[in-house]
Write a protein that holds these residues in place. Structure first.
Motif, short mmCIF file in Angstrom:
data_model
loop_
_atom_site.label_atom_id
_atom_site.label_comp_id
_atom_site.label_asym_id
_atom_site.label_seq_id
_atom_site.Cartn_x
_atom_site.Cartn_y
_atom_site.Cartn_z
N PHE A 98 0.86 -1.19 0.00
CA PHE A 98 0.00 0.00 0.00
C PHE A 98 0.89 1.24 0.00
O PHE A 98 1.55 1.54 0.99
CB PHE A 98 -0.95 -0.02 1.20
N ALA A 99 0.92 1.90 -1.15
CA ALA A 99 1.81 3.05 -1.34
C ALA A 99 1.35 3.85 -2.54
O ALA A 99 0.55 3.38 -3.35
CB ALA A 99 3.25 2.58 -1.54
N ASP A 100 1.88 5.06 -2.64
CA ASP A 100 1.63 5.93 -3.80
C ASP A 100 2.61 5.51 -4.90
O ASP A 100 3.82 5.59 -4.72
CB ASP A 100 1.85 7.38 -3.40
N ALA A 101 2.09 5.08 -6.03
CA ALA A 101 2.96 4.60 -7.11
C ALA A 101 3.92 5.67 -7.60
O ALA A 101 5.03 5.36 -8.04
CB ALA A 101 2.11 4.08 -8.27
N LEU A 102 3.52 6.93 -7.53
CA LEU A 102 4.40 8.00 -8.00
C LEU A 102 5.58 8.22 -7.05
O LEU A 102 6.58 8.82 -7.44
CB LEU A 102 3.61 9.30 -8.15
N ALA A 103 5.46 7.75 -5.80
CA ALA A 103 6.55 7.89 -4.83
C ALA A 103 7.31 6.58 -4.63
O ALA A 103 8.24 6.52 -3.82
CB ALA A 103 5.99 8.38 -3.49
N PHE A 104 6.93 5.54 -5.35
CA PHE A 104 7.56 4.22 -5.19
C PHE A 104 8.98 4.24 -5.79
O PHE A 104 9.21 4.89 -6.81
CB PHE A 104 6.71 3.17 -5.91
N PRO A 105 9.94 3.53 -5.16
CA PRO A 105 11.33 3.53 -5.67
C PRO A 105 11.51 2.60 -6.88
O PRO A 105 12.13 1.55 -6.81
CB PRO A 105 12.14 3.03 -4.46
N TRP A 106 10.98 3.02 -8.02
CA TRP A 106 11.03 2.19 -9.22
C TRP A 106 12.44 1.92 -9.70
O TRP A 106 12.71 0.90 -10.35
CB TRP A 106 10.23 2.86 -10.33
N LEU A 114 8.43 -6.31 -15.42
CA LEU A 114 7.32 -5.99 -16.30
C LEU A 114 6.29 -5.17 -15.52
O LEU A 114 6.14 -5.35 -14.31
CB LEU A 114 6.63 -7.26 -16.82
N LEU A 115 5.61 -4.29 -16.22
CA LEU A 115 4.44 -3.61 -15.65
C LEU A 115 3.22 -4.10 -16.40
O LEU A 115 3.21 -4.09 -17.63
CB LEU A 115 4.54 -2.09 -15.79
N VAL A 116 2.21 -4.53 -15.66
CA VAL A 116 0.93 -4.88 -16.25
C VAL A 116 -0.13 -4.24 -15.38
O VAL A 116 -0.23 -4.58 -14.18
CB VAL A 116 0.71 -6.41 -16.33
N ALA A 117 -0.92 -3.32 -15.92
CA ALA A 117 -1.80 -2.55 -15.04
C ALA A 117 -2.95 -1.88 -15.79
O ALA A 117 -2.83 -1.56 -16.97
CB ALA A 117 -0.99 -1.48 -14.30
N ARG A 130 8.15 8.06 -15.99
CA ARG A 130 9.17 7.72 -14.99
C ARG A 130 9.64 6.28 -15.14
O ARG A 130 10.84 6.00 -15.04
CB ARG A 130 8.61 7.93 -13.59
N LEU A 131 8.74 5.36 -15.41
CA LEU A 131 9.13 3.96 -15.58
C LEU A 131 10.06 3.79 -16.77
O LEU A 131 11.03 3.03 -16.72
CB LEU A 131 7.89 3.08 -15.74
N LEU A 132 9.79 4.51 -17.85
CA LEU A 132 10.68 4.45 -19.01
C LEU A 132 12.05 5.01 -18.68
O LEU A 132 13.08 4.48 -19.12
CB LEU A 132 10.06 5.23 -20.18
N GLN A 133 12.09 6.06 -17.89
CA GLN A 133 13.37 6.70 -17.54
C GLN A 133 14.24 5.79 -16.67
O GLN A 133 15.46 5.90 -16.72
CB GLN A 133 13.12 8.01 -16.81
N THR A 134 13.63 4.88 -15.90
CA THR A 134 14.43 4.03 -15.03
C THR A 134 15.28 3.03 -15.79
O THR A 134 16.34 2.62 -15.31
CB THR A 134 13.53 3.23 -14.05
N GLY A 135 14.81 2.60 -16.95
CA GLY A 135 15.54 1.58 -17.70
C GLY A 135 15.48 0.20 -17.08
O GLY A 135 16.23 -0.70 -17.47
N ARG A 136 14.56 -0.02 -16.13
CA ARG A 136 14.49 -1.30 -15.42
C ARG A 136 13.49 -2.28 -16.02
O ARG A 136 13.46 -3.45 -15.63
CB ARG A 136 14.11 -1.06 -13.94
#
Length: 270
Positions: A98-106, A114-117, A130-136
């Motif tokens: 339970f957390a704010d996805a925008l504040a999560f340490p991606w 993978l992200l599926v949502a 932000r997810l694209l910028q992480t390169g993860r």
């Protein structure tokens, strides 16, 4: 369980039993179509890494992913949904945060994730960026408002083309797979949704390029030369760069593709 979770009647009964309602402020429109659910899971395969889901809601997609063999971590902002998710995900190896996805340490998730949502509309653009910028991430498969999906896959000289189109094009190969009508959700939203699949290219971020792009699209009605000059780029250098690229002086930003913007950046920053 999935039959109950993918019918409006079942969703309504589940919410009522827990004394809950869909919160519009959090963009809660729960997926209520088993046929579309199956198509989303198939589009996300193969599960070659851990799967992260943002906004699991009532757990319908979460459950389908876990039953298909995915190792799921679901991130939910609405604490009210804890008892619901504990019920709908009981017995499944799902990690619930339970957390704010925008504040999560991606930046700390395993490489190749993978992200599926079914993304809440109000955070989709900043979160995907932000997810694209992480390169993860190896793959991102998500539901968004159709207009946002069209912006992500837009080509030059089309109404939807802009900064988001170029951000996505720089970082990934983008596909808009199919649309979902409002009736595929409960409560039904006022817009059509689309499933998007992004396959990242694993390229480092380029702050200078995106500073240029933000300036270029800040005043779409003006020519690119005037827009960039107003943003502080030297007029003579902008004119020289456009000439070197063989572009007309009166060209607008929406006519340039990613390659031309990268060339333009190189010329302006040398």
């Amino acid at each position: 369980m999935l039959n109950r979770l993918t019918s409006p009647k079942g969703i309504r009964e589940l919410l009522m039993r827990h004394g809950l309602f869909a919160d519009k402020r959090l963009g809660q429109n729960f997926l209520a179509s088993e046929a579309h659910l199956r198509r989303i899971v198939e589009a996300a395969k193969p599960f070659t890494g851990p799967v992260y889901e943002v906004g699991p809601g009532l757990g319908v997609l979460t459950r389908a992913l876990a039953e298909a063999g995915a190792q799921v971590t679901a991130i939910e902002k609405d604490q009210r949904l804890k008892p619901v998710l504990e019920e709908t995900l009981k017995g499944l190896p799902v990690k619930l945060i339970f957390a704010d996805a925008l504040a999560f340490p991606w930046e700390e998730v395993p490489e190749g994730s993978l992200l599926v949502a079914n993304l809440p509309y109000n955070i989709a653009t900043p979160l995907v960026t932000r997810l694209l910028q992480t390169g993860r991430f190896a793959r991102l498969v998500f539901l968004v408002q159709k207009e946002v999906a069209e912006r992500m896959v837009a080509r030059p000289n089309t109404p939807s083309y802009g900064l988001l189109s170029l951000r996505v094009a720089y970082h990934a190969r983008a596909e808009k797979l199919f649309d979902l009508p409002p009736g595929a959700f409960f409560p039904p939203p006022k817009v059509v949704s689309s499933l998007v699949r992004l396959t990242p290219r694993k390229v480092p971020d380029d702050p200078a390029l995106f500073q240029l792009l933000e300036a270029a699209f800040s005043q779409r009605r003006k020519t690119l030369k005037n827009t960039l000059t107003a943003a502080g780029y030297p007029k003579e250098k902008v004119e020289e760069a456009l000439k070197n690229l063989g572009l007309p002086r009166e060209i607008r930003a929406e006519a340039l593709d990613l390659y031309h913007f990268q060339r333009l950046k190189d010329l302006l920053y040398t």
